[in-house]
Enzyme design. Structure first.
Site, PDB file in Angstrom:
ATOM      1  N   HIS A  37      40.172  33.828  38.814  1.00 34.72           N
ATOM      2  CA  HIS A  37      38.746  34.194  38.701  1.00 34.72           C
ATOM      3  C   HIS A  37      37.932  33.593  39.852  1.00 34.72           C
ATOM      4  O   HIS A  37      36.748  33.339  39.709  1.00 34.72           O
ATOM      5  CB  HIS A  37      38.170  33.781  37.333  1.00 34.72           C
ATOM      6  CG  HIS A  37      38.659  34.665  36.225  1.00 34.72           C
ATOM      7  ND1 HIS A  37      37.927  35.721  35.717  1.00 34.72           N
ATOM      8  CD2 HIS A  37      39.834  34.667  35.559  1.00 34.72           C
ATOM      9  CE1 HIS A  37      38.628  36.316  34.761  1.00 34.72           C
ATOM     10  NE2 HIS A  37      39.785  35.704  34.651  1.00 34.72           N
ATOM     11  N   THR A  38      38.598  33.386  40.963  1.00 35.21           N
ATOM     12  CA  THR A  38      37.909  32.930  42.172  1.00 35.21           C
ATOM     13  C   THR A  38      37.655  34.098  43.121  1.00 35.21           C
ATOM     14  O   THR A  38      36.781  34.013  43.974  1.00 35.21           O
ATOM     15  CB  THR A  38      38.756  31.868  42.908  1.00 35.21           C
ATOM     16  OG1 THR A  38      40.098  32.332  42.945  1.00 35.21           O
ATOM     17  CG2 THR A  38      38.697  30.526  42.194  1.00 35.21           C
ATOM     18  N   GLY A 125      50.182  46.109  30.999  1.00 34.75           N
ATOM     19  CA  GLY A 125      49.406  45.246  30.102  1.00 34.75           C
ATOM     20  C   GLY A 125      49.909  43.824  30.017  1.00 34.75           C
ATOM     21  O   GLY A 125      49.578  43.098  29.090  1.00 34.75           O
ATOM     22  N   LEU A 128      50.534  41.607  35.181  1.00 35.69           N
ATOM     23  CA  LEU A 128      51.311  41.513  36.425  1.00 35.69           C
ATOM     24  C   LEU A 128      50.874  42.568  37.439  1.00 35.69           C
ATOM     25  O   LEU A 128      51.589  42.878  38.375  1.00 35.69           O
ATOM     26  CB  LEU A 128      52.811  41.637  36.122  1.00 35.69           C
ATOM     27  CG  LEU A 128      53.389  40.551  35.206  1.00 35.69           C
ATOM     28  CD1 LEU A 128      54.872  40.786  34.933  1.00 35.69           C
ATOM     29  CD2 LEU A 128      53.180  39.154  35.802  1.00 35.69           C
ATOM     30  N   SER A 130      50.194  45.940  37.131  1.00 37.32           N
ATOM     31  CA  SER A 130      50.820  47.265  37.159  1.00 37.32           C
ATOM     32  C   SER A 130      49.849  48.297  37.727  1.00 37.32           C
ATOM     33  O   SER A 130      50.260  49.239  38.413  1.00 37.32           O
ATOM     34  CB  SER A 130      51.270  47.672  35.756  1.00 37.32           C
ATOM     35  OG  SER A 130      50.176  47.636  34.864  1.00 37.32           O
ATOM     36  N   GLU A 163      39.839  51.465  41.609  1.00 39.63           N
ATOM     37  CA  GLU A 163      39.847  50.791  40.304  1.00 39.63           C
ATOM     38  C   GLU A 163      38.421  50.482  39.828  1.00 39.63           C
ATOM     39  O   GLU A 163      38.079  50.702  38.671  1.00 39.63           O
ATOM     40  CB  GLU A 163      40.673  49.503  40.413  1.00 39.63           C
ATOM     41  CG  GLU A 163      40.744  48.762  39.105  1.00 39.63           C
ATOM     42  CD  GLU A 163      42.109  48.177  38.805  1.00 39.63           C
ATOM     43  OE1 GLU A 163      43.062  48.406  39.564  1.00 39.63           O
ATOM     44  OE2 GLU A 163      42.224  47.492  37.775  1.00 39.63           O
ATOM     45  N   ASP A 175      44.379  41.467  43.450  1.00 43.64           N
ATOM     46  CA  ASP A 175      45.615  42.160  43.074  1.00 43.64           C
ATOM     47  C   ASP A 175      46.027  43.191  44.121  1.00 43.64           C
ATOM     48  O   ASP A 175      47.193  43.272  44.515  1.00 43.64           O
ATOM     49  CB  ASP A 175      45.442  42.840  41.704  1.00 43.64           C
ATOM     50  CG  ASP A 175      45.164  41.816  40.612  1.00 43.64           C
ATOM     51  OD1 ASP A 175      45.348  40.617  40.870  1.00 43.64           O
ATOM     52  OD2 ASP A 175      44.743  42.224  39.515  1.00 43.64           O
ATOM     53  N   TYR A 227      36.271  39.752  30.608  1.00 39.65           N
ATOM     54  CA  TYR A 227      36.369  39.640  32.072  1.00 39.65           C
ATOM     55  C   TYR A 227      34.998  39.911  32.694  1.00 39.65           C
ATOM     56  O   TYR A 227      34.506  39.143  33.526  1.00 39.65           O
ATOM     57  CB  TYR A 227      37.417  40.631  32.601  1.00 39.65           C
ATOM     58  CG  TYR A 227      37.648  40.531  34.101  1.00 39.65           C
ATOM     59  CD1 TYR A 227      38.695  39.765  34.609  1.00 39.65           C
ATOM     60  CD2 TYR A 227      36.820  41.186  35.011  1.00 39.65           C
ATOM     61  CE1 TYR A 227      38.920  39.660  35.978  1.00 39.65           C
ATOM     62  CE2 TYR A 227      37.027  41.084  36.370  1.00 39.65           C
ATOM     63  CZ  TYR A 227      38.081  40.331  36.851  1.00 39.65           C
ATOM     64  OH  TYR A 227      38.282  40.225  38.217  1.00 39.65           O
TER      65      TYR A 227
HETATM   66  C1  GAF Z   1      42.526  40.273  37.299  1.00 38.67           C
HETATM   67  C2  GAF Z   1      41.656  40.915  38.363  1.00 38.67           C
HETATM   68  F1  GAF Z   1      42.080  42.173  38.629  1.00 38.67           F
HETATM   69  C3  GAF Z   1      41.643  40.089  39.660  1.00 38.67           C
HETATM   70  O1  GAF Z   1      40.720  40.655  40.558  1.00 38.67           O
HETATM   71  C4  GAF Z   1      41.316  38.628  39.385  1.00 38.67           C
HETATM   72  O2  GAF Z   1      39.934  38.460  39.137  1.00 38.67           O
HETATM   73  C5  GAF Z   1      42.147  38.087  38.224  1.00 38.67           C
HETATM   74  O3  GAF Z   1      42.094  38.931  37.082  1.00 38.67           O
HETATM   75  C6  GAF Z   1      41.731  36.708  37.820  1.00 38.67           C
HETATM   76  O4  GAF Z   1      41.993  35.803  38.834  1.00 38.67           O
HETATM   77  O5  GAF Z   1      43.863  40.291  37.695  1.00 38.67           O
END
Ligand code: GAF
Length: 386
Positions: A37-38, A125, A128, A130, A163, A175, A227
């Site tokens: 979450h950075t 889900g 990882l 996907s 996304e 990701d 989130y």
């Molecule tokens: C998910 C999000 F898709 C990433 O962008 C990231 O914020 C992560 O959560 C947390 O570090 O995978």
């Protein structure tokens, strides 16, 4: 789903369309070693790519339509130019594919029509990535089929737009960057503000270590809403502190920054992000110095911060971390967005099985659904296979 994933994608293509595909493109799942979450706080992350991959077999079509088969659902969907004229017209798994077509067209690229067949070893889900793997594999296929030029360093933003805007998930850039830009044997040190990267050697074999990935099998509990809520909270805090993003608060400035916030929950969220950025920098420094074993305590500290300050773990995840540590793991933490998903544990290579067994036992004692475990080495990012 048996057999090699690339063969399954090609076989699906041939069965459905009656011809050989023009090519196959693969993109991996990822785990994040540290830095959670950075990314949407303009901070630092350190993911690496998994040996589990999504493969797209495809060929080019002359009309502006896209037909896509997915091994997972067994469905075939078709969408046309109208469906990608604006976000939201294709839903479900097809939205990730349509989103990439939309994002490419929106950026001015003449995307060719195509037929695609998708197979994947990346579990859905499980946190990882996907979805990023699917976006990246489709993007690689469409770029090649259309002879389109888009440098690798610009591809993550485009996949992220698919996304964020087409699918509607407010994720950061980690990701897509991981699944596109990672290299085998390395973790990707990414500065999410300017997207500069450094490939940090992460040679587990040489250190006699392994990374054990434990899929918690925990049902995702309101993950999307939580989130978005964490993201909002960070953005509000940055505004209150008068900085562009929480990345601009250093650990030395943390106490003074916290004193300026009057809400205890927000203070905890900020403390997680600021200390997590520092933990990424510290982890990178240790890896640069070849001290792989020594990163364990940073991984565990990251978990504690996610559990107590960012409040994104769940009982299955905490149980897996505690059991792994009690069985001798050098460090363990949840990886990914949270509220379920996977735990990674850094372990001595010869104790991986004992740690996995200890986690299974702790799960059984609590009547949790048995976890899946897997040891992994850092794999390459998205690539054309043939
Ligand atoms: C998910 C999000 F898709 C990433 O962008 C990231 O914020 C992560 O959560 C947390 O570090 O995978």
């Amino acid at each position: 789903m048996t057999g090699d994933v690339a063969e399954r994608a090609a076989a699906g293509f041939i069965e459905l369309y009656g011809v050989e595909p023009a090519g196959r493109w693969a993109a991996p799942g990822r785990v994040n070693l540290i830095g959670e979450h950075t990314d949407y706080n303009d901070g630092f992350v350190l993911p690496f790519a998994l040996p589990l991959r999504t493969v797209v077999a495809a060929d080019r079509q002359d009309d502006e339509s896209w037909t896509v088969w997915s091994e997972l659902s067994g469905e075939t969907i078709t969408f046309c130019a109208d469906d990608v004229a604006e976000p939201g017209r294709v839903s479900g798994w097809g939205a990730y594919v349509a989103g990439v077509v939309w994002a490419l067209r929106d950026a001015g690229h003449p995307v060719p029509g195509a037929r695609l067949a998708i197979a994947s070893d990346v579990p859905l889900g499980s946190g990882l990535s996907s979805s990023a793997a699917l976006e990246a594999a489709v993007l690689a296929a469409l770029l090649d089929l259309g002879g389109l030029e888009l440098p690798a360093e610009r591809q993550p933003r485009l996949a992220q737009r698919a996304e964020n805007v087409y699918v509607g998930a407010p994720t950061g850039i980690m990701d897509q960057s991981a699944v596109i830009r990672c290299r085998a044997g390395h973790a990707l040190f990414l500065d999410c503000r300017d997207e500069s990267v450094e490939h940090i050697p992460f040679d587990l074999d040489a250190a006699g270590l392994a990374v054990l990935v434990i899929d918690s099998r925990a049902p995702h509990r309101h993950a999307d809403g939580e989130y978005a809520d964490r993201r909002r909270s960070c953005e509000t805090a940055a505004k209150a502190l008068g900085v562009p993003a929480l990345r601009d608060v250093t650990v030395d400035q943390l106490d003074a920054a916290l004193a300026r916030l009057d809400d205890e929950v927000t203070r905890r969220r900020v403390r997680h992000v600021v200390t997590e950025d520092q933990r990424v920098l510290d982890t990178v420094a240790l890896l640069r110095a070849g001290r792989v074993r020594d990163i364990g305590p940073l991984l565990t500290a990251s978990h504690v911060s996610m559990r107590d300050d960012f409040e994104i773990t769940v009982p299955e995840i905490d149980t897996a971390v505690e059991a792994a540590l009690a069985a001798g793991a050098l460090g363990a933490r949840m990886t990914g967005g949270g509220f379920g998903g996977c735990v990674l544990a850094l372990v001595d290579a010869n104790s991986a099985e004992a740690v996995a067994t200890a986690v299974r036992t702790a799960y059984a004692e609590r009547d949790f659904t048995a976890p899946n475990t897997l040891t992994v080495l850092p794999a390459p990012g998205a690539t054309r296979l043939n």
